[in-house]
Design an enzyme around this catalytic site. Structure first.
Site, PDB file in Angstrom:
ATOM      1  N   ASN A  74    -123.093 -15.611 -37.918  1.00  0.00           N
ATOM      2  CA  ASN A  74    -124.512 -15.860 -38.154  1.00  0.00           C
ATOM      3  C   ASN A  74    -125.332 -14.783 -37.440  1.00  0.00           C
ATOM      4  O   ASN A  74    -125.221 -14.628 -36.219  1.00  0.00           O
ATOM      5  CB  ASN A  74    -124.852 -17.264 -37.625  1.00  0.00           C
ATOM      6  CG  ASN A  74    -126.293 -17.632 -37.868  1.00  0.00           C
ATOM      7  OD1 ASN A  74    -127.187 -16.818 -37.650  1.00  0.00           O
ATOM      8  ND2 ASN A  74    -126.535 -18.849 -38.313  1.00  0.00           N
ATOM      9  N   HIS A 113    -129.998 -14.272 -35.055  1.00  0.00           N
ATOM     10  CA  HIS A 113    -130.633 -13.863 -33.792  1.00  0.00           C
ATOM     11  C   HIS A 113    -130.790 -12.360 -33.658  1.00  0.00           C
ATOM     12  O   HIS A 113    -131.504 -11.891 -32.774  1.00  0.00           O
ATOM     13  CB  HIS A 113    -129.909 -14.498 -32.607  1.00  0.00           C
ATOM     14  CG  HIS A 113    -130.111 -15.986 -32.616  1.00  0.00           C
ATOM     15  ND1 HIS A 113    -131.370 -16.539 -32.727  1.00  0.00           N
ATOM     16  CD2 HIS A 113    -129.248 -17.019 -32.604  1.00  0.00           C
ATOM     17  CE1 HIS A 113    -131.251 -17.855 -32.767  1.00  0.00           C
ATOM     18  NE2 HIS A 113    -129.984 -18.176 -32.699  1.00  0.00           N
ATOM     19  N   HIS A 170    -129.864 -18.000 -42.118  1.00  0.00           N
ATOM     20  CA  HIS A 170    -130.597 -19.238 -42.375  1.00  0.00           C
ATOM     21  C   HIS A 170    -132.052 -18.862 -42.647  1.00  0.00           C
ATOM     22  O   HIS A 170    -132.755 -18.409 -41.740  1.00  0.00           O
ATOM     23  CB  HIS A 170    -130.480 -20.151 -41.140  1.00  0.00           C
ATOM     24  CG  HIS A 170    -131.136 -21.487 -41.303  1.00  0.00           C
ATOM     25  ND1 HIS A 170    -131.075 -22.464 -40.331  1.00  0.00           N
ATOM     26  CD2 HIS A 170    -131.855 -22.020 -42.312  1.00  0.00           C
ATOM     27  CE1 HIS A 170    -131.736 -23.532 -40.735  1.00  0.00           C
ATOM     28  NE2 HIS A 170    -132.228 -23.291 -41.933  1.00  0.00           N
ATOM     29  N   ARG A 178    -135.247 -20.098 -42.795  1.00  0.00           N
ATOM     30  CA  ARG A 178    -135.940 -21.331 -42.395  1.00  0.00           C
ATOM     31  C   ARG A 178    -137.319 -21.394 -43.037  1.00  0.00           C
ATOM     32  O   ARG A 178    -137.919 -20.367 -43.375  1.00  0.00           O
ATOM     33  CB  ARG A 178    -136.092 -21.375 -40.872  1.00  0.00           C
ATOM     34  CG  ARG A 178    -134.796 -21.554 -40.121  1.00  0.00           C
ATOM     35  CD  ARG A 178    -135.071 -21.802 -38.647  1.00  0.00           C
ATOM     36  NE  ARG A 178    -135.565 -23.141 -38.431  1.00  0.00           N
ATOM     37  CZ  ARG A 178    -134.821 -24.143 -37.952  1.00  0.00           C
ATOM     38  NH1 ARG A 178    -133.583 -23.942 -37.594  1.00  0.00           N
ATOM     39  NH2 ARG A 178    -135.342 -25.330 -37.800  1.00  0.00           N
ATOM     40  N   ARG A 185    -138.743 -18.041 -38.971  1.00  0.00           N
ATOM     41  CA  ARG A 185    -138.802 -17.573 -37.583  1.00  0.00           C
ATOM     42  C   ARG A 185    -137.841 -16.422 -37.297  1.00  0.00           C
ATOM     43  O   ARG A 185    -138.048 -15.680 -36.366  1.00  0.00           O
ATOM     44  CB  ARG A 185    -138.552 -18.720 -36.601  1.00  0.00           C
ATOM     45  CG  ARG A 185    -137.161 -19.277 -36.676  1.00  0.00           C
ATOM     46  CD  ARG A 185    -136.912 -20.266 -35.562  1.00  0.00           C
ATOM     47  NE  ARG A 185    -137.558 -21.553 -35.811  1.00  0.00           N
ATOM     48  CZ  ARG A 185    -137.130 -22.689 -35.280  1.00  0.00           C
ATOM     49  NH1 ARG A 185    -136.102 -22.684 -34.457  1.00  0.00           N
ATOM     50  NH2 ARG A 185    -137.730 -23.826 -35.534  1.00  0.00           N
ATOM     51  N   GLU A 200    -127.854 -20.500 -45.438  1.00  0.00           N
ATOM     52  CA  GLU A 200    -128.189 -21.870 -45.041  1.00  0.00           C
ATOM     53  C   GLU A 200    -129.610 -22.149 -45.483  1.00  0.00           C
ATOM     54  O   GLU A 200    -130.499 -21.319 -45.276  1.00  0.00           O
ATOM     55  CB  GLU A 200    -128.094 -22.022 -43.526  1.00  0.00           C
ATOM     56  CG  GLU A 200    -126.693 -21.863 -42.989  1.00  0.00           C
ATOM     57  CD  GLU A 200    -126.669 -21.868 -41.476  1.00  0.00           C
ATOM     58  OE1 GLU A 200    -127.728 -22.037 -40.844  1.00  0.00           O
ATOM     59  OE2 GLU A 200    -125.589 -21.702 -40.927  1.00  0.00           O
ATOM     60  N   THR A 220    -130.574 -26.053 -35.449  1.00  0.00           N
ATOM     61  CA  THR A 220    -130.241 -27.197 -36.314  1.00  0.00           C
ATOM     62  C   THR A 220    -129.522 -28.253 -35.465  1.00  0.00           C
ATOM     63  O   THR A 220    -128.352 -28.098 -35.135  1.00  0.00           O
ATOM     64  CB  THR A 220    -129.347 -26.728 -37.483  1.00  0.00           C
ATOM     65  OG1 THR A 220    -129.890 -25.524 -38.000  1.00  0.00           O
ATOM     66  CG2 THR A 220    -129.278 -27.769 -38.573  1.00  0.00           C
ATOM     67  N   GLU A 242    -119.378 -28.564 -43.755  1.00  0.00           N
ATOM     68  CA  GLU A 242    -119.321 -27.883 -42.463  1.00  0.00           C
ATOM     69  C   GLU A 242    -119.596 -28.938 -41.396  1.00  0.00           C
ATOM     70  O   GLU A 242    -120.643 -29.600 -41.413  1.00  0.00           O
ATOM     71  CB  GLU A 242    -120.346 -26.747 -42.386  1.00  0.00           C
ATOM     72  CG  GLU A 242    -120.284 -26.059 -41.022  1.00  0.00           C
ATOM     73  CD  GLU A 242    -120.923 -24.677 -41.000  1.00  0.00           C
ATOM     74  OE1 GLU A 242    -120.965 -24.016 -42.053  1.00  0.00           O
ATOM     75  OE2 GLU A 242    -121.366 -24.278 -39.919  1.00  0.00           O
ATOM     76  N   HIS A 285    -121.502 -24.565 -34.913  1.00  0.00           N
ATOM     77  CA  HIS A 285    -122.626 -24.875 -34.024  1.00  0.00           C
ATOM     78  C   HIS A 285    -122.201 -24.946 -32.564  1.00  0.00           C
ATOM     79  O   HIS A 285    -121.348 -25.747 -32.201  1.00  0.00           O
ATOM     80  CB  HIS A 285    -123.388 -26.150 -34.377  1.00  0.00           C
ATOM     81  CG  HIS A 285    -124.838 -26.015 -33.978  1.00  0.00           C
ATOM     82  ND1 HIS A 285    -125.265 -26.225 -32.696  1.00  0.00           N
ATOM     83  CD2 HIS A 285    -125.913 -25.591 -34.673  1.00  0.00           C
ATOM     84  CE1 HIS A 285    -126.558 -25.955 -32.633  1.00  0.00           C
ATOM     85  NE2 HIS A 285    -126.972 -25.568 -33.815  1.00  0.00           N
TER      86      HIS A 285
HETATM   87  N1  PXP Z   1    -123.465 -23.441 -38.959  1.00  0.00           N
HETATM   88  C1  PXP Z   1    -124.660 -23.950 -39.313  1.00  0.00           C
HETATM   89  C2  PXP Z   1    -124.740 -24.764 -40.554  1.00  0.00           C
HETATM   90  C3  PXP Z   1    -125.817 -23.683 -38.532  1.00  0.00           C
HETATM   91  O1  PXP Z   1    -127.007 -24.199 -38.901  1.00  0.00           O
HETATM   92  C4  PXP Z   1    -125.692 -22.868 -37.396  1.00  0.00           C
HETATM   93  C5  PXP Z   1    -126.900 -22.547 -36.567  1.00  0.00           C
HETATM   94  O2  PXP Z   1    -127.857 -21.908 -37.308  1.00  0.00           O
HETATM   95  C6  PXP Z   1    -124.442 -22.346 -37.078  1.00  0.00           C
HETATM   96  C7  PXP Z   1    -123.329 -22.667 -37.860  1.00  0.00           C
HETATM   97  C8  PXP Z   1    -124.216 -21.433 -35.914  1.00  0.00           C
HETATM   98  O3  PXP Z   1    -124.490 -22.070 -34.718  1.00  0.00           O
HETATM   99  P1  PXP Z   1    -124.522 -21.210 -33.383  1.00  0.00           P
HETATM  100  O4  PXP Z   1    -125.607 -20.191 -33.535  1.00  0.00           O
HETATM  101  O5  PXP Z   1    -124.812 -22.220 -32.338  1.00  0.00           O
HETATM  102  O6  PXP Z   1    -123.177 -20.568 -33.245  1.00  0.00           O
END
Ligand code: PXP
Length: 238
Positions: free
Chosen positions: A7, A10, A43, A45, A49, A70, A101, A151, A192
């Site tokens: 992901n 960030h 994602h 959003r 953001r 996402e 999330t 997931e 997550h």
């Molecule tokens: N999977 C999903 C569906 C998420 O919403 C997120 C966070 O955006 C992640 C994985 C990744 O989570 P993390 O950034 O905490 O590794």
């Protein structure tokens, strides 16, 4: 072998802090793939953001980067997704003021709406997934709304591991859910809050075929990357 989706939200967060183009999202995505990721996750959003519409549009043009998008139940975002045709989508719940999330979908309450979205993406040959908490009822509901994957939200488990709490029951729960989902023909993903230790523990669950990890990888890259970048600057300084 279990797949690793990374992901990169960030990286967009850091870029947005200056409102300009660095670090570049396209370069980040292609580097992430070059270094061994199986896909990238973004994602989009409702409050935009981090990832912006143009990030999705531009990334989608690079067809060799598999994109997992996402999204929440938002008509404009769904329409854009159908136009951009990411390889995969994952429906997630979204609360405007949450930091991240925080939990899985409330499938029981939103079953009809979610089924409609899943059917739309299935029809467009985009792999569908639902972000759910590890519970048996949500696995069965995921199957009943025709999702191809689930997931499992690993936030609670990851925190317990990080805080050295007894995570055995949570791990068992995730394993049971993964096994049932697998039995029902759903592809099982997890994500997550994952770091090295929590991922290592979950990697023993053979029914999990994909991890999606963001925050820890991007954060940890700062420490693994600082040395090289500072050395480059020391060479430039006179
Ligand atoms: N999977 C999903 C569906 C998420 O919403 C997120 C966070 O955006 C992640 C994985 C990744 O989570 P993390 O950034 O905490 O590794």
């Amino acid at each position: 072998m279990q797949r690793l989706g990374i992901n990169i939200d960030h990286i967009a967060t850091i870029r947005n802090a200056r409102g300009e183009g660095h670090p570049n999202i396209l370069k980040a995505a292609s580097d992430v793939m070059k270094f061994g990721a199986d896909s990238i996750t973004i994602h989009l959003r409702e409050d935009r953001r981090h990832i912006k519409d143009n990030d999705l549009i531009n990334l989608s043009k690079v067809r060799k980067i598999p994109i997992n998008l996402e999204l929440a139940n938002n008509a404009k975002i769904i329409n854009l997704a159908i136009k951009c045709k990411p390889n995969f989508i994952c429906i997630v719940p979204e609360k405007r003021n949450e930091i991240t999330t925080e939990g899985g979908l409330n499938l029981k309450k939103n079953k009809r709406k979610i089924k409609k979205i899943i059917d739309l993406f299935n029809k467009n040959n985009i792999r569908t997934s639902l972000f759910i908490n590890p519970n048996i009822e949500d696995i069965k509901l995921s199957k009943s709304v025709n999702s191809k994957c689930i997931e499992i939200h690993t936030g609670k488990f990851s925190r317990m591991v990080r805080e050295n709490k007894n995570f055995k029951n949570e791990l068992k729960k995730i394993k049971k859910c993964a096994q049932l989902a697998n039995l029902l023909g759903l592809d099982v993903h997890a994500g997550h809050g994952l770091d090295y230790k929590s991922t290592r523990l979950l990697a023993n669950i053979k029914e999990i075929s994909e991890f999606n990890i963001g925050h820890f990888i991007i954060g940890e890259s700062i420490f693994d990357g600082l040395k090289k970048v500072i050395k480059k600057f020391k060479k430039i300084c006179k």
